[in-house]
Design a protein around this motif. Structure first.
Motif, PDB file in Angstrom:
ATOM      1  N   ALA A 138       0.806  -1.143   0.061  1.00  0.00           N
ATOM      2  CA  ALA A 138       0.005   0.036  -0.055  1.00  0.00           C
ATOM      3  C   ALA A 138       0.792   1.328   0.028  1.00  0.00           C
ATOM      4  N   VAL A 139       1.847   1.171   0.607  1.00  0.00           N
ATOM      5  CA  VAL A 139       2.809   2.512   0.721  1.00  0.00           C
ATOM      6  C   VAL A 139       4.343   1.723   0.386  1.00  0.00           C
ATOM      7  N   PRO A 140       4.552   1.998  -0.790  1.00  0.00           N
ATOM      8  CA  PRO A 140       5.997   1.438  -1.238  1.00  0.00           C
ATOM      9  C   PRO A 140       7.165   2.330  -0.541  1.00  0.00           C
ATOM     10  N   ARG A 141       6.958   3.304  -0.063  1.00  0.00           N
ATOM     11  CA  ARG A 141       7.851   4.080   0.668  1.00  0.00           C
ATOM     12  C   ARG A 141       8.485   3.380   1.873  1.00  0.00           C
ATOM     13  N   ILE A 142       7.553   2.487   2.275  1.00  0.00           N
ATOM     14  CA  ILE A 142       8.339   1.787   3.597  1.00  0.00           C
ATOM     15  C   ILE A 142       9.427   0.785   2.868  1.00  0.00           C
ATOM     16  N   PHE A 143      10.549   0.957   3.249  1.00  0.00           N
ATOM     17  CA  PHE A 143      11.801   0.164   2.695  1.00  0.00           C
ATOM     18  C   PHE A 143      12.240  -0.816   3.728  1.00  0.00           C
ATOM     19  N   GLY A 144      11.711  -0.442   4.946  1.00  0.00           N
ATOM     20  CA  GLY A 144      12.324  -1.585   5.958  1.00  0.00           C
ATOM     21  C   GLY A 144      11.758  -1.592   7.359  1.00  0.00           C
ATOM     22  N   SER A 145      12.254  -2.285   8.194  1.00  0.00           N
ATOM     23  CA  SER A 145      11.553  -2.186   9.406  1.00  0.00           C
ATOM     24  C   SER A 145      12.509  -2.787  10.749  1.00  0.00           C
ATOM     25  N   LYS A 146      12.425  -2.020  11.783  1.00  0.00           N
ATOM     26  CA  LYS A 146      13.533  -2.549  12.898  1.00  0.00           C
ATOM     27  C   LYS A 146      12.569  -3.616  13.730  1.00  0.00           C
ATOM     28  N   LEU A 147      13.335  -4.793  13.864  1.00  0.00           N
ATOM     29  CA  LEU A 147      12.755  -5.733  14.609  1.00  0.00           C
ATOM     30  C   LEU A 147      13.062  -5.525  16.124  1.00  0.00           C
ATOM     31  N   ALA A 148      12.145  -5.117  16.737  1.00  0.00           N
ATOM     32  CA  ALA A 148      12.659  -4.617  18.238  1.00  0.00           C
ATOM     33  C   ALA A 148      13.144  -5.784  19.000  1.00  0.00           C
ATOM     34  N   LYS A 149      12.414  -6.890  18.839  1.00  0.00           N
ATOM     35  CA  LYS A 149      12.702  -8.151  19.642  1.00  0.00           C
ATOM     36  C   LYS A 149      12.718  -9.469  18.586  1.00  0.00           C
ATOM     37  N   GLY A 150      13.551 -10.073  19.012  1.00  0.00           N
ATOM     38  CA  GLY A 150      13.575 -11.535  17.981  1.00  0.00           C
ATOM     39  C   GLY A 150      15.013 -11.688  17.741  1.00  0.00           C
ATOM     40  N   ASN A 151      15.161 -12.725  16.766  1.00  0.00           N
ATOM     41  CA  ASN A 151      16.332 -13.022  16.531  1.00  0.00           C
ATOM     42  C   ASN A 151      16.518 -13.129  15.003  1.00  0.00           C
ATOM     43  N   TYR A 207      10.736 -12.094   7.391  1.00  0.00           N
ATOM     44  CA  TYR A 207      10.201 -10.737   6.632  1.00  0.00           C
ATOM     45  C   TYR A 207      10.933 -10.546   5.396  1.00  0.00           C
ATOM     46  N   LEU A 208      12.360 -11.158   5.422  1.00  0.00           N
ATOM     47  CA  LEU A 208      13.077 -11.014   4.219  1.00  0.00           C
ATOM     48  C   LEU A 208      12.536 -12.051   3.197  1.00  0.00           C
ATOM     49  N   ARG A 209      12.038 -13.249   3.691  1.00  0.00           N
ATOM     50  CA  ARG A 209      11.592 -14.061   2.628  1.00  0.00           C
ATOM     51  C   ARG A 209      10.160 -13.574   2.047  1.00  0.00           C
ATOM     52  N   ALA A 210       9.344 -12.799   2.724  1.00  0.00           N
ATOM     53  CA  ALA A 210       8.046 -12.489   2.572  1.00  0.00           C
ATOM     54  C   ALA A 210       8.080 -11.181   1.698  1.00  0.00           C
ATOM     55  N   ILE A 211       9.186 -10.359   1.712  1.00  0.00           N
ATOM     56  CA  ILE A 211       8.928  -8.936   1.078  1.00  0.00           C
ATOM     57  C   ILE A 211      10.344  -9.033   0.660  1.00  0.00           C
ATOM     58  N   PRO A 212      10.385  -8.846  -0.964  1.00  0.00           N
ATOM     59  CA  PRO A 212      11.530  -8.890  -1.858  1.00  0.00           C
ATOM     60  C   PRO A 212      12.164  -7.303  -1.625  1.00  0.00           C
ATOM     61  N   ALA A 213      13.501  -7.464  -1.450  1.00  0.00           N
ATOM     62  CA  ALA A 213      14.172  -6.058  -1.096  1.00  0.00           C
ATOM     63  C   ALA A 213      13.758  -5.400   0.158  1.00  0.00           C
ATOM     64  N   PHE A 214      13.393  -6.034   1.028  1.00  0.00           N
ATOM     65  CA  PHE A 214      13.067  -5.403   2.491  1.00  0.00           C
ATOM     66  C   PHE A 214      14.356  -5.353   3.087  1.00  0.00           C
ATOM     67  N   THR A 215      14.446  -4.217   3.840  1.00  0.00           N
ATOM     68  CA  THR A 215      15.410  -3.960   4.831  1.00  0.00           C
ATOM     69  C   THR A 215      15.255  -4.286   6.215  1.00  0.00           C
ATOM     70  N   MET A 216      16.107  -4.944   6.954  1.00  0.00           N
ATOM     71  CA  MET A 216      15.768  -5.509   8.375  1.00  0.00           C
ATOM     72  C   MET A 216      16.812  -4.959   9.254  1.00  0.00           C
ATOM     73  N   PHE A 217      16.421  -4.309  10.125  1.00  0.00           N
ATOM     74  CA  PHE A 217      17.546  -4.018  11.364  1.00  0.00           C
ATOM     75  C   PHE A 217      17.173  -4.766  12.583  1.00  0.00           C
ATOM     76  N   ILE A 218      18.098  -5.261  13.237  1.00  0.00           N
ATOM     77  CA  ILE A 218      17.760  -6.383  14.226  1.00  0.00           C
ATOM     78  C   ILE A 218      18.557  -5.708  15.621  1.00  0.00           C
ATOM     79  N   PRO A 219      18.011  -6.447  16.609  1.00  0.00           N
ATOM     80  CA  PRO A 219      18.800  -6.205  17.841  1.00  0.00           C
ATOM     81  C   PRO A 219      20.097  -6.414  17.838  1.00  0.00           C
ATOM     82  N   VAL A 220      20.811  -5.579  18.512  1.00  0.00           N
ATOM     83  CA  VAL A 220      22.419  -5.588  18.325  1.00  0.00           C
ATOM     84  C   VAL A 220      23.054  -6.955  18.609  1.00  0.00           C
ATOM     85  N   GLU A 221      22.378  -7.598  19.571  1.00  0.00           N
ATOM     86  CA  GLU A 221      22.774  -9.136  19.991  1.00  0.00           C
ATOM     87  C   GLU A 221      22.763  -9.954  18.840  1.00  0.00           C
TER      88      GLU A 221
END
Length: 202
Positions: free
Chosen positions: A61-74, A81-95
């Motif tokens: 709906a909003v192609p300007r959404i290029f990525g997301s922060k995964l606040a919790k998870g691994n 998310y990367l499998r579900a959305i081509p060329a999506f950008t994921m930021f992950i917890p630093v751990e």
């Protein structure tokens, strides 16, 4: 925009809102908020789980959404998310940054590293340079840093950021916006010693 939570009822509500908004020039945050408004009343009564399909619908709906922060998870959570959305950008917890950046993760949005950004920058550079020995040493240092702050974070919450940034010479007046417990002089010195021990330049 963070990962949303759903069940089938929530997906239906989201679909309806996105169809209504598709022709309008909504920002990502507005579309996300409209979706949440449509489904939020149901959240308290459900046992939802993060689902990349919802994010995929927002991106459609909003192609300007290029990525997301995964606040919790691994790493496996982020890869869904990367499998579900081509060329999506994921930021992950630093751990999970190393080895996460070796399997498609682009970086981290890490609140604790706000007081020690040099560590995060050095780690990302080591991974980009494929210097595995240095990356391993720095990743170990990340865990040492997070562990060293843990007891004070549990006691003072986000006020730890305020005190740590002040100790680094930045005269911030207030953070966060809401009232927090004030550091005692003893704990302020404990924080100083902790930061120095893990190499934070003060």
């Amino acid at each position: 925009v963070g990962a949303l939570l759903y069940d089938a009822t929530l997906l239906d509500a989201l679909d309806k809102k996105l169809r209504q908004s598709r022709g309008d020039q909504f920002s990502a945050s507005v579309v996300a908020q409209k979706a949440l408004d449509a489904i939020g009343a149901n959240l308290r009564d459900l046992q939802p789980a993060p689902v990349p399909a919802l994010m995929a619908k927002l991106v459609e709906a909003v192609p300007r959404i290029f990525g997301s922060k995964l606040a919790k998870g691994n790493i496996p959570n982020a890869q869904r998310y990367l499998r579900a959305i081509p060329a999506f950008t994921m930021f992950i917890p630093v751990e999970n940054l190393f080895p996460g950046m070796l399997v498609g993760i682009k970086g981290t949005i890490s609140p604790p590293l706000a007081t020690y950004p040099e560590l995060g920058v050095s780690l990302v550079k080591a991974i980009d340079d494929r210097d595995w020995e240095k990356a391993t040493i720095l990743m170990t240092k990340v865990f040492e840093y997070l562990n060293a702050r843990a007891s004070l974070s549990a006691k003072y919450g986000r006020a730890v950021f305020t005190e740590a940034i002040r100790l680094r010479g930045i005269d911030i007046k207030r953070y966060p916006r809401w009232p927090t417990k004030s550091f005692t002089a003893e704990d302020r010195e404990k924080l100083r010693a902790t930061l120095l021990k893990v190499g934070v330049p003060l």
